[in-house]
Every structure is written in C-alpha cells, then in structure tokens.
Design an enzyme around this catalytic site. Structure first.
Site, PDB file in Angstrom:
ATOM      1  N   TYR A 189      -4.109  12.432  75.182  1.00  0.00           N
ATOM      2  CA  TYR A 189      -3.519  11.151  75.553  1.00  0.00           C
ATOM      3  C   TYR A 189      -4.509   9.993  75.533  1.00  0.00           C
ATOM      4  CZ  TYR A 189       0.803  13.534  76.880  1.00  0.00           C
ATOM      5  OH  TYR A 189       1.969  14.250  76.869  1.00  0.00           O
ATOM      6  N   LYS A 195      -5.962  27.176  77.684  1.00  0.00           N
ATOM      7  CA  LYS A 195      -5.749  27.894  76.423  1.00  0.00           C
ATOM      8  C   LYS A 195      -7.106  28.190  75.796  1.00  0.00           C
ATOM      9  CE  LYS A 195      -2.706  29.507  73.388  1.00  0.00           C
ATOM     10  NZ  LYS A 195      -1.793  30.644  73.722  1.00  0.00           N
ATOM     11  N   ASP A 243       0.839  29.395  77.957  1.00  0.00           N
ATOM     12  CA  ASP A 243       2.145  29.906  77.534  1.00  0.00           C
ATOM     13  C   ASP A 243       2.627  31.019  78.467  1.00  0.00           C
ATOM     14  OD1 ASP A 243      -0.171  30.938  76.354  1.00  0.00           O
ATOM     15  OD2 ASP A 243       0.909  31.931  74.736  1.00  0.00           O
ATOM     16  N   ASP A 261       7.396  19.199  83.386  1.00  0.00           N
ATOM     17  CA  ASP A 261       8.807  19.055  83.020  1.00  0.00           C
ATOM     18  C   ASP A 261       9.537  20.386  83.173  1.00  0.00           C
ATOM     19  OD1 ASP A 261       8.463  16.400  82.518  1.00  0.00           O
ATOM     20  OD2 ASP A 261       9.142  16.462  80.436  1.00  0.00           O
ATOM     21  N   ASP A 293       1.750  17.629  81.353  1.00  0.00           N
ATOM     22  CA  ASP A 293       2.967  16.890  81.020  1.00  0.00           C
ATOM     23  C   ASP A 293       4.113  17.857  80.731  1.00  0.00           C
ATOM     24  OD1 ASP A 293       4.687  14.840  80.422  1.00  0.00           O
ATOM     25  OD2 ASP A 293       3.694  14.235  78.576  1.00  0.00           O
TER      26      ASP A 293
END
Length: 341
Positions: free
Chosen positions: A128, A175, A208, A236, A232
């Site tokens: 970002y 990750k 994940d 959600d 982010d």
C-alpha cells in the site's frame, strides 16, 4: 470535578458517510459526555470539487482534535491523475501505524457465536505504499512491497500490549514460506518485540491457513497481527464472521492522532436513501471513546447496539425497515436508559 470536553473531528466523506456519521453523532450526544464537534472534508467528492482528496485544513483539524470519526471514502478503480485515497493518505501523513479491527459476535443473521478477536494490521507500508510502474510497452506491471524492521517491530509491540490486556494470545500471520526475505524480516522483528512480553503466548500462522482456521473456528484466536495487505483481506473475512461490513468497526491509531471509521465503503448504490446500516460507525465511535479513556461508556454503547439489534428496529440489510437515523435514535435511547439505570 468538571467533565472533560472532547474535541472530535467529524469527516463524512463520500456516499453513505453523509448518513452514518450524523447517526453516530446522535449516539455520542446521548452519552452525557461533553463534545465539541468540528466538521471537515475528505474523499472523492472533495477531490472533484477542489482538486485534492484531503485539504490541508482537514489535516490540521485532525491534529488539533482528541480523535476523529471518519465515514466512508470512494476511490476510483482506475488511476486518476492527482488523486490519492483519502484514508490511505491520512494513515501515512499522520503515521497512524496501527489499524485495529475487532470482530465480535453481535445478534445479527449469519454471525458466528463465540467470535471475539482483533486483527491488528500494519498501516503504513507493504504493497500500500502505492509504488507501481509498467514496463514492456505497458504489458508488465510491477508493484513494490515494502517491509521494514522498525514498522514491523512497532506494530507487533502494539499487538503484544493489546494481547496482554485481553487473553494473552497473539498470532503472527505471515507468508514467509514464499516470501522469506520480506515476511522473514517481519518475523525477526516480531520475535525481538516478543522478548519484552514473556507472558504472551505466540503462534505463527501462514496467512492462507489462517483464513481456513478462522472460518472453521474463530474462537481459537484472540489477537492477530500482520502486514498491510494481509490485514486488509483477513479483517474483511472476520467481518463476514460477525454479520458483514455493516457491523465492522475499526481504528487507525498513531502516537499523535487517531481516526476511527467503519470498515465498509461508501456504498454508492444506496447512498442518499437513508437506509444504510450505521452499526459499524456507532461501534467505531465506541472504540473512539475507549481510546479516550471512556471505557465504561464505550461498553454501554456496545450493549445498547446489541439490544437494539436483538429487538429492533433494524435496517433493511438486516431484515428490518428502519432508516439509518431511526436505528441511531433507538440506540441513543437505549444508551440513555442503560446509563440512568
């Protein structure tokens, strides 16, 4: 002792922001606390009118305030020359490094009982930073992902302190199996920060696998900390566990300023109809009060929201017929009732 007067900047932003911010103000005014509200502007509509999404005057108002409540902002899906996303700009400009997104069970359709966790998202770097470019006559696009030791240490330190005040559990979401240099640096900083908090139980979770585990059993998590993009997306997902974005509050917190906002966007399809669900904004206002040290009143607002969600009235997205303001007025009335009990 005279009550403190809190100076709060209100930024409606775009779309339904013009409806949910006044709704949250109605609830704040019902608490009996003393506020001075200062209105400011930011977002796409501001850009269209004056050529910038965040006027300097808005930044100055935020810096002079005890806290800021922000509604929603629109961003175009294509690059527009001179435009920058209002909330992303404010996060970087004011160094609001911690994005705090609670996901807690509320009595609404689709919510998962037992959910009570907080996603802590690093707010200033990652993908970002918006450093993108194209090569090969526009057929190849590259975006820089920036991870630094200092920002990683700072956000994990924030999450560790939060975990100490809760259940003492922290998940480091990453990750590093695919991104060993960047996410490896995040983990290095995280374990250095953890040395100062030996009572917090640390767990590493691949992002994940984290998503899968959250869907199966969110009660296994307390506080989760991660870099910007992962935060982010995962937040959600956790919003979906508690009924959707209309229920999800958040805070952007730095050392010299704090902006609280609903996780949802500007919802142009329903903007102006007076039917937007203001729950996330009202809960963001409760987070703001908690940040200001008014924890008791913050808990009362949360209880009032739950009681109204349970008994009605509800907005159309939750199967009811109430307008945005009618829902807010019902919550405000319940806040007054609980405070006077």
């Amino acid at each position: 002792m005279e009550n403190r007067v809190y100076k709060i900047t209100l930024i409606e932003g775009d779309g339904i922001g013009h409806e949910v911010i006044p709704a949250a103000r109605t609830v704040l005014e019902a608490t009996g606390l003393s506020f001075v509200f200062d209105e400011a502007e930011a977002g796409w509509e501001t850009f269209e009118r004056i050529g910038t999404s965040v006027p300097e005057e808005t930044v100055e108002k935020i810096e002079r305030s005890d806290a800021t409540l922000f509604g929603a902002a629109t961003s175009p899906t294509k690059k527009v020359e001179g435009f920058f996303g209002a909330i992303r700009y404010l996060r970087r400009r004011l160094d609001l490094f911690a994005n705090v997104r609670p996901a807690k069970y509320h009595p609404v359709p689709g919510a998962t009982p037992g959910t009570d966790l907080i996603v802590v998202r690093e707010n200033t770097e990652g993908l970002y930073v918006e450093q993108e470019r194209r090569y090969a006559r526009g057929r190849v696009a590259i975006a820089d992902r920036v991870i630094t030791y200092d920002a990683s240490y700072r956000i994990v330190e924030f999450a560790l302190e939060l975990a100490e005040r809760r259940r003492g559990q922290l998940a480091l979401v990453h990750k590093a199996n695919v991104l060993p240099l960047s996410d490896g640096l995040f983990l290095e900083a995280a374990y250095d920060a953890a040395k100062r908090h030996p009572t917090v139980e640390i767990e590493e979770v691949i992002v994940d696998a984290c998503a899968m585990r959250l869907v199966r059993d969110p009660s296994q998590f307390d506080v989760l900390v991660m870099e910007n993009l992962f935060g982010d997306i995962i937040s959600d997902l956790t919003a979906g566990l508690v009924g959707g974005l209309g229920i999800a509050p958040s805070g952007n917190i730095g050392e010299r300023a704090a902006i609280f906002e609903p996780v949802h966007g500007s919802a142009p399809d329903i903007a102006g109809k007076g039917i937007a669900n203001p729950t996330a904004t009202i809960l963001s206002a409760a987070m703001m009060l908690d940040h200001l040290g008014e924890s008791r009143v913050a808990r009362v607002i949360e209880e009032a929201v739950d009681r109204v969600l349970e008994s009605g009235p509800r907005t159309p997205d939750l199967g009811g017929r109430a307008t945005t303001q009618e829902f807010a007025e019902a919550v405000a009335a319940k806040v007054q009732e609980l405070l006077s009990a």
